[in-house]
Motif scaffolding. Structure first.
Motif, PDB file in Angstrom:
ATOM      1  N   ILE A 429       0.806  -1.219   0.000  1.00  0.00           N
ATOM      2  CA  ILE A 429       0.000   0.000   0.000  1.00  0.00           C
ATOM      3  C   ILE A 429       0.840   1.271   0.000  1.00  0.00           C
ATOM      4  O   ILE A 429       0.591   2.187  -0.783  1.00  0.00           O
TER       5      ILE A 429
ATOM      6  N   ALA B 152      -4.076   4.001   7.878  1.00  0.00           N
ATOM      7  CA  ALA B 152      -4.947   3.663   6.763  1.00  0.00           C
ATOM      8  C   ALA B 152      -5.185   4.904   5.917  1.00  0.00           C
ATOM      9  O   ALA B 152      -6.195   5.586   6.091  1.00  0.00           O
ATOM     10  N   ALA B 202       0.982  -3.641   7.993  1.00  0.00           N
ATOM     11  CA  ALA B 202      -0.287  -3.176   8.548  1.00  0.00           C
ATOM     12  C   ALA B 202      -0.227  -3.205  10.073  1.00  0.00           C
ATOM     13  O   ALA B 202       0.594  -3.896  10.672  1.00  0.00           O
ATOM     14  N   GLU B 421      -6.908  -2.004   5.203  1.00  0.00           N
ATOM     15  CA  GLU B 421      -5.605  -1.391   5.454  1.00  0.00           C
ATOM     16  C   GLU B 421      -5.076  -1.766   6.831  1.00  0.00           C
ATOM     17  O   GLU B 421      -3.878  -1.907   7.033  1.00  0.00           O
TER      18      GLU B 421
END
Lengths: 744, 744
Positions: A429, B152, B202, B421
């Motif tokens: 991400i 996130a 994460a 996320e």
């Protein structure tokens, strides 16, 4: 569901081509013929079919949807004909194997479904008749289009918002999610029912390791991908526009192509498919693979090359296409990127229903893969320093590259979300986000987005975005850009004034002011309304009535003056006159109807008519024109949007975008002093955007103090105007000269 | 960066408490004391500190940010004091281990940073002075707040858009992404630098299997989670509001709590921490775990229970807390859900900086886990029928539950993105999306969102959303809800009229019309401007001037009439009068300034002054009041927003939300006929929303044909009005009675 059908048809096409190609492996020439004929026929058919049925179906459809959602009515883009042309044309175009995308057409097809559904539902009345409800339906449909194209509901919603909206109503948000989730669900459930998949998974599932997706020290490489993609994206948009403009400008080519409309698609297809012919040049650029197969291999989680040499890595299935006995994987990748780049830019100019997202996405993935493979070759044991060896994952770079390049071309950041949904992994991400943001920053400062570029090429009535970092938007004021010479009509005007105003101006609506002296804005009237007023006053029924009256009077006069024998003659003459006049009237009215802006009032075709009658008709017309206009049956918009002289360009742009305005009047304490339309706004924005580095200050801006405005400033202190207003306050009619000067 | 500091402080607190608790394992009572004292002290300190420094820092901050981004100025919420109070208060509140969240306060803190940064940057002038730029900064800051709270970025941007905006400018979108990505990056890089993590991953990384995340036949179970979460979310909002209202209504409790402001927080904390005391009741609800630990264990990818019995599953680390020798895992989970549910609803009413997102998220995860464990117990070998055994993954259910419940409470769908996320896995995208959409559908039809509920409780000036499916919004028109009795001033009014108008109305701005007969709207003037005009006319300088003149005249008169000896006396008298009058003036002006709407003009404190002087002053005031107002130095907004009678409620709401209006004038061909403010709009919307099932049609709506409107209808055909207007057209002053009647 139609999308689904076209989708499976598409795969049938692919398999056909491969089968034809595979079955003929004895003869290279026959193979070539089979390889080339197939796409040429499909593309030519697609182009021809679309051209005949609905030329509006050509291209992506996203620019048109953006314009429609902006509030502009482009009715021909949402018809059933367009739907049929788009679905069939797209299916053939995708089946050809050319580097064409489907996400734009999917957006258009979904919108067409929504529009047709709305139209159908409105038969039952109720809520579906409402216009703003239709816009909501269309917004949700755009989300569906992207969502079911990639099985990416969230990315679909975000992408559709970014490419179609300027201001987005958050209350429509869940509608988009709802629709896109169901479309993605159905799309993937079909795969399960077809036994292609065991359960619902991502479309291009990756299998990168989860525990250590990337090292922090790899981030610079990801940033490089982002910046390079930014330049690449801008180049792509530029190239695409260049090709279109080149073909349009070269008159010789253009004339030739115009005559043979299907020749251009056929030629381009021939060129592209010749170059990708696998036994020919195609062998150096994995020409055998379809877009989907290319993408699957590019996102592979194994490393293809180590230490700069193409090793005997474990090629499975499609990945073999990237391997060439003589040349390096790097060469294959570079050739793939370069060739596909211009091919895609060229192919998307073919007049068939097609998008550019998917080709760009694949090119981006290849570029990312190239960087990733280079990194893997450079650091064979990975970068991480603490004991454990984590080799570089080039597939991760491919994901980053795909998101970055497609983000740069479309000026969106939601491509990041699309790749996560497409690959089923979110581990990259941060690299993806960083690359996409950098790519956007670079691309947005160089070129408009692909869709905005098409909007400009097609000259669709759309307001350009305000670029970022252009602070002068806060300094330019409405008074600098407004048209001061407003066309208006007054409450007590005559039909002659109306006629003159209609002859000169071109705006769709006209301002209605109290009087030329006071200039107090009362509302606006549509041009069509005024035309009907005018034709009511001068139109055929009135004219015939008058002529009848005249004829009766004439008859009387003649019957009194002349002898009985001439009575018959006079009657005939009168009838003749009536006939002639009627013919004259009709031709005039016809002209009025076909050219409603141009009423030629003074004799041109009057030669045939007796000079006396002509004179009388002219006289009558003059009389009619001098009457005061009766606005009773006229629809007046009593509250057209008003701005103030000191409203900033930034705020004006916001208001125009928010409310979907076409024009706004500039008033000063109720007095109309100017008008701003989309045209002026577009000019002002583009004027200061296209000239790089040099701030184009409008002529009047320098007279103003250069400090930026607080919003309070916009509540203008209009001492002078006010003074004048006061001095002439109620019996304002006394100072016409001064006011006239102002209103000009 | 301040967020980071508070974050690490927080962990220090946690460890302190556990250490204190752990070190005292010999004596249960001492353990209890340590367990309870710690949170009580922290919460009490937090409440006290916030109360003293800045009471605005209490609570989430999202409702306030929503109101501010709507265009309402709430200055006290964006001060440095609030910033300090929020950061320190939040740190202590979170450190207490109470079920409190941090995402709302983080949004507020980020916005405070943005606001303070803007203020600081505006010292250097330039673009930062612009108000709309500040709003853009705040919007980006909201994204940062959520983004760095959960690491996130995408979910953060979307969540902040959903909870704070009604209409979102897509051009601000990338700003949010940019800011949120960097905040998330810094947040996670700190973890790498602290050697907590090897690389950026994460926050609550899950390790569900990728190849077969869930079976299609499990979808009904996910749907059930969604629907149940919808009811649960609505119940949570209701419970939270009920507690607040109960405490407010019970006057006895309220008076007691008002006196001892810190008692309520202390009592609530005592109750909650007593119940979670691990050796006590806490053992049945994993009371030992912090929120973070609970979440980590709930998202675990292993199954805790099989076939309904709590087996000896491989408890590692924190997961042991869920195991109890006597009771089942199911009982522990149910107790956890039920207890935490009311505890969170109660705890979020404590006046400290705190949010409710995280507690709700954890409860949702526990609920999902419960369903997942039940499914795992029911189908020990999974549901899939084709050979391979894929056991149920209860962790996936926990993810779905967390997204669904938090989505239901906040009325957002972006919680789906946040969970991806947060967990680093996107494999459960379809179940999560389906559950979130169902949860939203249920919750939105039952209760407002938690933030809207707080807005209503706090009575912030916010416009409620239009619920969906309420078609009558298209049928209600502005003419049904507008206030016809508009307060206006005319161009030729006297100061007395001004004074009277100011005395009666309460709107912030007043309409300026040409004359009471024509009622043509020229603009609007702020109340404050009119007050300053009035005080200029009647204020102290003028008054003193007048009194000086009077005194001189008096002196002259006295010196002429009386003897020299009285000269001194008269001088003294005059001075006395001047002093008295000055005192009187001052008190009057003071009163004017404190109660600017109420100018008591006729004598009340005039007893001390000689009757003659009083009379003269009154006379002077009368004279001053009868003068015509000079608007020269008055800021006039020459283009206030105008609506038309037939504008629908739906469109009005849209325009108010889009432009952040406070009120709009309703005009008919330039004539002012009414005004609509937020109040009327709110009443109209709530009137038809709260009464379920029964369409509350406004009284006038029934006179109108019930067909829905096309936008064309809104360009009104005002025959009658127009006729009247025409008949009195230019010398309009002749028909005052008729116009007056209309304007009422």
């Amino acid at each position: 569901m139609n999308n689904r059908v076209s989708f499976s048809l598409l795969y049938t096409f692919f398999h056909c081509q491969l089968w034809m190609y595979g079955g003929l492996d004895s003869n290279v020439f026959l193979q070539y013929l089979a390889w080339v004929t197939y796409p040429v026929v499909l593309i030519t058919f697609s182009a021809g079919f679309t051209q005949i049925l609905a030329p509006q179906a050509v291209g992506s459809g996203i620019p048109e949807m953006k314009t429609i959602l902006r509030g502009v009515v482009l009715k021909e883009y949402l018809t059933f004909k367009t739907f049929v042309a788009k679905v069939i044309g797209l299916t053939c175009a995708l089946g050809s194997g050319m580097p064409l995308g489907k996400e734009g057409p999917f957006v258009h097809i979904a919108s067409l479904c929504a529009a047709l559904l709305s139209k159908f539902m409105s038969l039952f009345g109720g809520i579906y008749e409402n216009e703003s409800r239709n816009i909501e339906m269309l917004a949700a449909a755009c989300a569906v289009g992207v969502g079911c194209c990639f099985a990416a509901p969230i990315g679909g919603v975000l992408f559709s918002i970014e490419v179609t909206s300027t201001f987005f109503a958050v209350r429509n948000y869940w509608r988009g999610f709802f629709a896109a989730t169901f479309s993605a669900f159905i799309f993937r459930v079909l795969a399960v029912w077809n036994r292609d998949e065991e359960t619902i998974t991502a479309l291009f599932k990756t299998r990168f390791r989860l525990d250590f997706p990337f090292d922090l020290q790899e981030l610079p490489a990801f940033a490089v991908i982002g910046i390079a993609s930014g330049f690449g994206g801008a180049l792509f948009v530029y190239l695409n526009r260049l090709i279109v403009q080149f073909i349009r400008k070269q008159k010789a080519i253009n004339r030739f192509l115009m005559k043979k409309r299907l020749l251009y698609p056929a030629l381009v297809t021939l060129l592209v498919s010749t170059l990708t012919f696998p036994p020919g040049f195609g062998q150096f650029m994995a020409g055998k693979l379809t877009q989907k197969e290319s993408l699957v291999t590019l996102l592979d989680n194994r490393t293809w090359a180590k230490q700069g040499i193409a090793e005997e890595f474990d090629y499975i299935g499609q990945s073999q296409a990237w391997k060439h006995p003589q040349v390096n994987v790097f060469v294959t990748l570079v050739l793939f990127i370069v060739m596909k780049f211009w091919m895609s830019a060229l192919a998307t100019t073919i007049p068939v229903p097609c998008g550019a997202f998917m080709p760009v996405f694949v090119i981006g993935a290849a570029f990312g893969r190239l960087v990733g493979e280079s990194m893997a070759a450079w650091f064979p044991d990975g970068i991480h320093t603490d004991g454990t060896i984590y080799p570089i994952v080039p597939g991760g770079y491919a994901v980053v590259g795909a998101a970055a390049l497609s983000g740069a071309v479309t000026h969106t950041v939601s491509t990041a979300v699309i790749v996560f949904e497409l690959t089923g992994q979110i581990s990259h991400i941060l690299p993806v986000m960083i690359a996409v943001i950098l790519a956007n920053a670079v691309a947005q400062s160089l070129q408009p987005s692909l869709y905005d570029s098409i909007i400009r090429i097609k000259k669709l009535p759309y307001l350009p975005e305000l670029g970022w970092g252009h602070h002068e938007y806060y300094n330019i004021r409405v008074e600098d850009i407004m048209v001061r010479d407003v066309r208006y009509i007054t409450l007590n005007c005559t039909y002659r004034d109306l006629h003159n105003v209609l002859l000169t101006g071109h705006l769709k609506t006209l301002a209605l002011v109290e009087s030329a002296e006071s200039m107090i804005l009362l509302g606006s009237i549509e041009r069509a309304q005024l035309q009907s007023l005018l034709s009511l006053q001068l139109g055929r029924p009135r004219r015939l009535e008058y002529i009848k009256e005249r004829a009766t009077a004439e008859k009387k006069r003649l019957s009194v003056v002349s002898n009985p024998s001439s009575d018959d003659g006079s009657h005939r003459a009168s009838q003749e006159v009536r006939f002639q006049v009627r013919g004259h009237c009709r031709s005039r009215i016809d002209r009025m109807e076909s050219h409603p802006f141009h009423l030629c009032l003074m004799g041109c075709n009057l030669r045939k008519i007796a000079p006396q009658t002509t004179e009388r008709i002219a006289e009558w017309e003059e009389m009619q024109l001098d009457e005061q206009v009766n606005f009773n049956n006229c629809k007046i918009d009593p509250a057209p949007f008003q701005l103030v002289e000191r409203t900033s360009l930034h705020k004006t742009h916001t208001i125009f975008s928010l409310l979907g305005l076409d024009h706004a009047y500039v008033t000063s304490i109720g007095r109309l002093i100017g008008v701003v339309s989309l045209k002026e706004l577009r000019k002002a924005i583009e004027g200061s955007v296209t000239v790089k580095g040099v701030k184009v200050r409008p002529p009047l801006a320098s007279f103003r103090d250069s400090g930026t405005s607080s919003s309070e400033n916009e509540a203008t202190e209009l001492h002078k105007l006010w003074d004048r207003h006061k001095s002439m306050s109620l019996p304002r009619e006394h100072t016409p000269s001064e006011s006239d000067e102002k209103s000009q």
